[in-house]
Design a protein around this motif. Sequence first.
Motif, PDB file in Angstrom:
ATOM      1  N   LEU A 221       0.823  -1.207   0.000  1.00 34.53           N
ATOM      2  CA  LEU A 221       0.000   0.000   0.000  1.00 34.53           C
ATOM      3  C   LEU A 221       0.859   1.261   0.000  1.00 34.53           C
ATOM      4  N   VAL A 222       1.961   1.242   0.738  1.00 35.77           N
ATOM      5  CA  VAL A 222       2.866   2.393   0.752  1.00 35.77           C
ATOM      6  C   VAL A 222       3.486   2.582  -0.634  1.00 35.77           C
ATOM      7  N   ASP A 223       3.902   1.486  -1.256  1.00 36.95           N
ATOM      8  CA  ASP A 223       4.463   1.571  -2.612  1.00 36.95           C
ATOM      9  C   ASP A 223       3.447   2.155  -3.585  1.00 36.95           C
ATOM     10  N   ARG A 224       2.206   1.710  -3.492  1.00 36.07           N
ATOM     11  CA  ARG A 224       1.150   2.215  -4.380  1.00 36.07           C
ATOM     12  C   ARG A 224       0.906   3.703  -4.147  1.00 36.07           C
ATOM     13  N   ARG A 225       0.931   4.122  -2.887  1.00 37.14           N
ATOM     14  CA  ARG A 225       0.709   5.540  -2.596  1.00 37.14           C
ATOM     15  C   ARG A 225       1.864   6.382  -3.127  1.00 37.14           C
ATOM     16  N   GLU A 226       3.083   5.867  -3.041  1.00 38.19           N
ATOM     17  CA  GLU A 226       4.231   6.583  -3.601  1.00 38.19           C
ATOM     18  C   GLU A 226       4.096   6.724  -5.115  1.00 38.19           C
ATOM     19  N   GLU A 227       3.617   5.672  -5.780  1.00 38.82           N
ATOM     20  CA  GLU A 227       3.381   5.750  -7.229  1.00 38.82           C
ATOM     21  C   GLU A 227       2.345   6.819  -7.549  1.00 38.82           C
TER      22      GLU A 227
ATOM     23  N   GLN B 137       2.674  10.258  -9.730  1.00 36.01           N
ATOM     24  CA  GLN B 137       1.713  10.527 -10.805  1.00 36.01           C
ATOM     25  C   GLN B 137       1.022  11.873 -10.577  1.00 36.01           C
ATOM     26  N   ARG B 138       0.677  12.168  -9.328  1.00 27.03           N
ATOM     27  CA  ARG B 138       0.025  13.438  -9.009  1.00 27.03           C
ATOM     28  C   ARG B 138       0.935  14.616  -9.361  1.00 27.03           C
TER      29      ARG B 138
ATOM     30  N   LYS C 157      -7.811   8.820  -4.761  1.00 32.42           N
ATOM     31  CA  LYS C 157      -7.186   7.528  -4.487  1.00 32.42           C
ATOM     32  C   LYS C 157      -6.151   7.656  -3.371  1.00 32.42           C
ATOM     33  N   MET C 158      -5.373   8.736  -3.404  1.00 30.69           N
ATOM     34  CA  MET C 158      -4.357   8.954  -2.368  1.00 30.69           C
ATOM     35  C   MET C 158      -5.006   9.130  -0.995  1.00 30.69           C
ATOM     36  N   LYS C 159      -6.103   9.859  -0.960  1.00 29.69           N
ATOM     37  CA  LYS C 159      -6.797  10.091   0.301  1.00 29.69           C
ATOM     38  C   LYS C 159      -7.343   8.771   0.865  1.00 29.69           C
ATOM     39  N   THR C 160      -7.909   7.944  -0.009  1.00 29.15           N
ATOM     40  CA  THR C 160      -8.432   6.644   0.410  1.00 29.15           C
ATOM     41  C   THR C 160      -7.318   5.753   0.943  1.00 29.15           C
TER      42      THR C 160
ATOM     43  N   ALA D  59      -0.003  17.469 -12.019  1.00 24.95           N
ATOM     44  CA  ALA D  59      -0.062  18.860 -11.554  1.00 24.95           C
ATOM     45  C   ALA D  59       0.874  19.742 -12.375  1.00 24.95           C
ATOM     46  N   ASN D  60       2.052  19.234 -12.706  1.00 20.95           N
ATOM     47  CA  ASN D  60       2.988  20.013 -13.521  1.00 20.95           C
ATOM     48  C   ASN D  60       2.425  20.265 -14.917  1.00 20.95           C
TER      49      ASN D  60
END
Length: 184
Positions: free
Chosen positions: A80-86, A90-91, A153-156, A95-96
């Motif tokens: 889950l931590v790896d997925r959140r880092e991905e 991506q965010r 997704k990040m918040k979840t 944003a850029n």
Amino acid sequence: MWAVEGSNGAGRSVAQRLLAEGEHVLDVPAKLAARARMLDTGHGRKTDAHDAHSVAVAAVRAKNLRVLALDPELEALRMLVDRREELARQRTQIANRLQRLLADLTPGKAKKDITTGQAKAILAGVRPRDVVGKTRRRPAAEQLAELVVVEKKMKTLTKELKVLVQDSGSTLMDLKGVGPIVAA
């Protein structure tokens, strides 16, 4: 008994599969295996045969190698931590891109750190009449929609990580400045 080089890195999936099958697994640090390879062959070249041999030699000769244990909760937390880092990477990319598109749509009014709410307000205030302006606005709207989805997704995931950390009995989040992401 199995010896795996870098069980926290490239060898993690192999080590986890072996542990899931009930095997005993030793973690051989990459530096130790590289040293064994250098001393054994006289050069540091990596081949599958040399790698396997150097890991085995390092495992036999070294004392106090870490014996891995299967911990499904920790592995789930790591995934889950790896997925959140991905998602965070991506965010940042989205944003850029959005910031660049908004700067093109509203010259001279670019903001440095923009939120989705600010981007929505800027985009709502832009009603181009020409083909180029309309074409610029469409990808900006698409990027904004993608940004909203990724942030959701990040918040979840953050909520899920918080629950898992609390369920593990960890008190890391009691420390000032340590939230669920750092604790996980």
